[in-house]
Every structure is written in structure tokens, then in C-alpha cells.
Write a protein that holds these residues in place. Structure first.
Motif, mmCIF file in Angstrom:
data_model
loop_
_atom_site.group_PDB
_atom_site.id
_atom_site.type_symbol
_atom_site.label_atom_id
_atom_site.label_comp_id
_atom_site.label_asym_id
_atom_site.label_seq_id
_atom_site.Cartn_x
_atom_site.Cartn_y
_atom_site.Cartn_z
ATOM 1 N N ASN A 193 39.054 41.558 46.093
ATOM 2 C CA ASN A 193 39.409 41.625 44.681
ATOM 3 C C ASN A 193 38.402 42.452 43.925
ATOM 4 O OD1 ASN A 193 41.598 39.559 44.360
ATOM 5 N ND2 ASN A 193 40.032 38.391 45.426
ATOM 6 N N ASP A 194 38.804 42.807 42.745
ATOM 7 C CA ASP A 194 37.859 43.374 41.805
ATOM 8 C C ASP A 194 37.415 42.235 40.889
ATOM 9 O OD1 ASP A 194 37.156 46.314 40.666
ATOM 10 O OD2 ASP A 194 37.194 44.815 39.077
ATOM 11 N N ARG A 195 36.236 42.375 40.297
ATOM 12 C CA ARG A 195 35.786 41.318 39.375
ATOM 13 C C ARG A 195 36.682 41.212 38.146
ATOM 14 N NH1 ARG A 195 30.915 38.808 40.192
ATOM 15 N NH2 ARG A 195 30.932 38.142 38.040
ATOM 16 N N GLU A 196 37.399 42.276 37.853
ATOM 17 C CA GLU A 196 38.265 42.273 36.674
ATOM 18 C C GLU A 196 39.705 41.876 36.990
ATOM 19 O OE1 GLU A 196 37.511 43.367 33.219
ATOM 20 O OE2 GLU A 196 35.597 42.679 34.011
ATOM 21 N N THR A 197 39.979 41.556 38.252
ATOM 22 C CA THR A 197 41.325 41.118 38.606
ATOM 23 C C THR A 197 41.633 39.793 37.911
ATOM 24 O OG1 THR A 197 41.001 42.103 40.777
ATOM 25 C CG2 THR A 197 42.825 40.592 40.558
ATOM 26 N N ASP A 198 42.889 39.633 37.491
ATOM 27 C CA ASP A 198 43.273 38.371 36.869
ATOM 28 C C ASP A 198 43.409 37.292 37.937
ATOM 29 O OD1 ASP A 198 43.295 39.121 34.283
ATOM 30 O OD2 ASP A 198 45.444 39.548 34.182
ATOM 31 N N TYR A 199 43.007 36.085 37.565
ATOM 32 C CA TYR A 199 43.087 34.954 38.493
ATOM 33 C C TYR A 199 44.527 34.694 38.916
ATOM 34 C CZ TYR A 199 42.749 30.016 39.925
ATOM 35 O OH TYR A 199 42.830 28.819 40.578
ATOM 36 N N LYS A 200 45.469 34.849 37.982
ATOM 37 C CA LYS A 200 46.851 34.534 38.325
ATOM 38 C C LYS A 200 47.409 35.513 39.351
ATOM 39 C CE LYS A 200 48.426 36.708 34.081
ATOM 40 N NZ LYS A 200 49.056 36.501 32.792
ATOM 41 N N PRO A 238 33.770 40.610 45.945
ATOM 42 C CA PRO A 238 34.505 41.530 45.073
ATOM 43 C C PRO A 238 33.668 42.751 44.690
ATOM 44 C CG PRO A 238 33.760 39.651 43.842
ATOM 45 C CD PRO A 238 33.378 39.387 45.259
ATOM 46 N N ASP A 258 44.584 33.722 33.023
ATOM 47 C CA ASP A 258 44.102 34.996 32.485
ATOM 48 C C ASP A 258 42.610 35.222 32.728
ATOM 49 O OD1 ASP A 258 46.512 35.963 31.461
ATOM 50 O OD2 ASP A 258 46.371 34.545 29.812
ATOM 51 N N THR A 259 41.965 34.279 33.397
ATOM 52 C CA THR A 259 40.539 34.451 33.680
ATOM 53 C C THR A 259 40.344 35.583 34.677
ATOM 54 O OG1 THR A 259 40.496 32.068 33.510
ATOM 55 C CG2 THR A 259 38.487 33.115 34.252
ATOM 56 N N LYS A 260 39.212 36.262 34.556
ATOM 57 C CA LYS A 260 38.932 37.337 35.504
ATOM 58 C C LYS A 260 38.328 36.761 36.778
ATOM 59 C CE LYS A 260 40.186 40.459 32.574
ATOM 60 N NZ LYS A 260 41.577 40.907 32.699
ATOM 61 N N MET A 261 38.559 37.445 37.890
ATOM 62 C CA MET A 261 38.076 36.954 39.178
ATOM 63 C C MET A 261 36.549 36.903 39.262
ATOM 64 S SD MET A 261 40.186 35.745 41.151
ATOM 65 C CE MET A 261 39.209 35.590 42.632
ATOM 66 N N GLY A 262 35.875 37.707 38.455
ATOM 67 C CA GLY A 262 34.420 37.716 38.490
ATOM 68 C C GLY A 262 33.829 36.326 38.312
ATOM 69 N N LEU A 263 34.338 35.619 37.305
ATOM 70 C CA LEU A 263 33.837 34.265 37.022
ATOM 71 C C LEU A 263 34.113 33.338 38.198
ATOM 72 C CD1 LEU A 263 32.645 32.462 34.714
ATOM 73 C CD2 LEU A 263 34.984 31.812 34.246
ATOM 74 N N ILE A 264 35.299 33.461 38.773
ATOM 75 C CA ILE A 264 35.668 32.573 39.875
ATOM 76 C C ILE A 264 34.807 32.857 41.096
ATOM 77 C CG2 ILE A 264 37.549 31.997 41.457
ATOM 78 C CD1 ILE A 264 39.096 32.880 38.585
ATOM 79 N N THR A 265 34.544 34.140 41.325
ATOM 80 C CA THR A 265 33.667 34.488 42.442
ATOM 81 C C THR A 265 32.278 33.913 42.228
ATOM 82 O OG1 THR A 265 34.877 36.549 42.473
ATOM 83 C CG2 THR A 265 32.970 36.404 43.897
ATOM 84 N N ASP A 266 31.782 33.982 40.999
ATOM 85 C CA ASP A 266 30.465 33.418 40.710
ATOM 86 C C ASP A 266 30.445 31.911 40.984
ATOM 87 O OD1 ASP A 266 29.658 35.901 39.964
ATOM 88 O OD2 ASP A 266 29.864 35.571 37.811
ATOM 89 N N LYS A 289 32.365 30.348 43.047
ATOM 90 C CA LYS A 289 32.452 30.128 44.492
ATOM 91 C C LYS A 289 31.112 30.368 45.178
ATOM 92 C CE LYS A 289 36.376 32.412 45.532
ATOM 93 N NZ LYS A 289 37.545 32.766 46.348
ATOM 94 N N GLN A 290 30.370 31.352 44.686
ATOM 95 C CA GLN A 290 29.037 31.597 45.253
ATOM 96 C C GLN A 290 28.138 30.392 45.040
ATOM 97 O OE1 GLN A 290 28.046 34.114 46.970
ATOM 98 N NE2 GLN A 290 29.618 35.648 46.657
#
Lengths: 164, 160
Positions: free
Chosen positions: A81-88, A160, B125-133, B135-136
Motif C-alpha cells: 500500500n501507499d501511506r495515502e491509500t484509503d483504509y476502505k 508501505p 476514510d482513514t489513510k493507511m499510514g496511520l494503520i501501518t503505524d 500495526k508497527q
């Protein structure tokens, strides 16, 4: 846990790469793809069975393309993923990839155990239901295990990428 | 003179209060039965993404929840619109996740401490960056069982 192990060497053809960028677009095996086609492509990859000799896959129904996976045991799906990818969108991609595994497991379950008259997913749900009797559970467990071995879920998630 | 006296108009007889305790108890019992304790109030937007390849978590006592998303409208003037993590009843930073997991783990029974699942209830709508953090951080404290909570629905609902 503490020792650093060398990462196992996996052949390029056994990796199905899925990349999602910051605009939520998919790049599957170096080609842009719509999310709606992801499940189909993943099934094709997992079910390819291109291996020869010991690595051959007797139950695969794929095209046996030599550029795709040898057998489901070796096939790995890599998700990045990219860090800016949407969670959904991430959840949607995960959902489709798990769906691909479930489709194949359903197929093999109904083929091997037609007397159960249910799919793998239903059997699994029944197994994890606390209301199911222990006898029923111990009966289902080896069957589920066998199917899981035929199509082991090998989903790898990469770190990511940073958005530039 | 007449046999039937006219009743005096206007005065109503006092209402009998004999059934008042019945009513009070009925209400009391109704609320006792119908009330559900909510363990934490949501302070973030929590529109969960949709998925259909899902499994139920049956053992609720081995699950700890981490919420994330944009702060809800009450909190936006204080915390802005950047997605935040919510642990129990307050906002938290990524670095607090590890401590939260350890304290949750310590509060559970001994035999459950190794089988805990972390459930992520994250806004779509959250960005994956936060979720990755997150998870780390979870990986650092060895909380490797992870669950993404979704609502039931087709994946296509996730794409606008």
C-alpha cells in the motif's frame, strides 16, 4: 525470534504482486487493474499449477502457464500500500484476495466432501460456532485442515511506500 | 324534595395513587432490562468499510478495541480533522498504543493473556499510514493477532 533469518528465496513467477497507490488505483502484476477483476486474476494465479514433476499440482484447474505460480503451496500474494491509500480500499482489496482463496477452497471442499452438502466457508463458520457440538467439530476439523493445506493462505504485506 | 340530589359539579375525586408503585417498578425493571452498558463513547467518526468475506469474533472477552478516524464534529474545533486514534475514552498518539496493549493484557486473566486479539475499528476514510503505524506498534509489543472490524456489505460500496 531473535536471530535474523535470511528471507526465503521465492521465484518471481510465484509472487502475485498487488500495489495500491495513493489515488486508490491498483497495479496487479505490473498492469493496472480494476478492483472488480482482482478476484478473478488472483484465482487464476493461485490455481495455475504450472509446476512439473514433484511440484505439479494435481487438483489445479488453471492454465498451467509456466510464467505463473507452480502450485498453490508456493504461490504468495504480495500486497503493498501507499501511506495515502484509503483504509476502505485496503479492506476491499483484502476482501477480494481472501474471497479468491475462499472460492478455491469452496470448490475443493464440495469436490472432496460432497456428502457434507455445504461449502468450505459454511463449514468453517459451523466449526467456529460455539453452539456446534464437540463431536461435530472434531469431525469437521481434519476436513477443513486438508483443504487449508491445499490452498494455504499466503498473503504478504510489505511496508508501505512513502508518498513523495 | 326530589329523591335524587343533584351532584355538586366541578369537584373531581382525588386520583387513586395505589398503582403508582406498580408503574414506577414497571419502568424501573424495563430500563434495567433494556439498558446496555456501552464501554466507551466514540469520539471519532466510525463509518466502517464494507466486506463480505468475514468471520464472527465469538469470544468477546479476549478482544481489545482500537478506534481510529477523524474526530467527530464535537471535537473538531479542539482536535482538528486529522485522523486520530482513540483508546478507551480518550484520544491517543501512535506511541501510546503499545502501553495500552500491555495494560489491557495485564488486566485480563492469565490464561487469556496469550490469546488476545486486537480489533481495529477504523473509519473507512482513514489513510493507511496511520494503520501501518498502529500495526508497527502492535508488532513491537507482540500483539500479532489482528482483526479488522467491518460491516457486512459488498466491497464495491467502498469505492466512490
Amino acid at each position: 525470534m531473535e536471530d535474523v533469518l535470511d528471507p526465503p528465496i521465492i521465484k518471481e513467477r510465484n509472487i502475485f504482486s498487488v500495489v495500491v497507490n495513493k489515488f486508490n488505483q491498483l497495479l496487479v502484476e505490473e498492469k493496472p487493474l480494476e478492483l472488480a477483476q482482482l478476484r478473478e486474476e488472483a484465482v487464476k494465479f493461485l490455481d495455475n499449477g504450472g509446476g512439473k514433476g514433484e511440484e505439479a499440482c494435481s487438483y489445479c484447474l488453471g492454465k498451467r502457464n509456466s510464467d505463473s505460480s507452480d502450485n498453490p503451496e508456493k504461490a504468495v500474494i504480495s500486497l503493498k500500500n501507499d501511506r495515502e491509500t484509503d483504509y476502505k480500499v485496503y479492506i476491499a482489496v483484502q476482501n477480494e484476495l481472501v474471497a479468491a482463496y475462499n472460492d478455491l477452497r469452496d470448490r475443493e471442499f464440495t469436490r472432496l466432501f460432497p456428502n457434507e452438502s455445504m461449502s468450505f466457508v459454511e463449514a468453517n463458520k459451523k466449526y467456529s460456532d460455539p453452539r456446534t457440538s464437540p463431536d461435530e467439530k472434531s469431525r469437521l476439523n481434519p476436513k477443513l485442515g486438508e483443504i487449508k493445506l491445499m490452498y494455504p493462505q499466503k498473503l504478504s504485506e510489505a511496508e508501505p511506500s512513502k508518498t513523495n | 324534595m326530589s329523591k335524587f340530589k343533584k351532584k355538586k359539579g366541578g369537584e373531581l375525586p382525588a386520583i387513586s395513587t395505589a398503582s403508582l408503585p406498580d408503574i414506577v417498578f414497571m419502568l424501573l425493571f424495563f430500563f434495567m432490562v433494556a439498558t446496555v452498558m456501552r464501554d466507551s463513547t466514540l469520539m471519532v467518526k466510525n463509518q466502517l468499510p464494507a466486506a463480505d468475506q468475514i468471520q464472527k469474533l465469538d469470544k468477546k472477552d479476549r478482544v481489545m478495541y482500537i478506534y481510529a478516524g477523524e474526530p467527530s464534529s464535537r471535537y473538531t474545533d479542539k482536535y482538528g480533522t486529522q485522523a486520530r486514534i482513540q483508546l478507551n475514552d480518550k484520544f491517543a498518539t501512535v506511541s501510546e498504543v503499545g502501553a495500552f496493549v500491555l495494560s489491557e493484557r495485564a488486566s485480563k486473566r492469565q490464561e487469556l493473556q496469550n490469546v488476545l486479539t486486537t480489533s481495529l475499528k477504523v473509519d473507512g476514510d482513514t489513510k493507511m499510514g496511520l494503520i501501518t503505524d498502529i500495526k508497527q506498534e502492535l508488532r513491537k509489543v507482540n500483539a500479532l493477532k489482528l482483526n479488522y472490524t467491518t460491516r457486512v456489505g459488498d466491497y464495491s460500496q467502498n469505492i466512490d
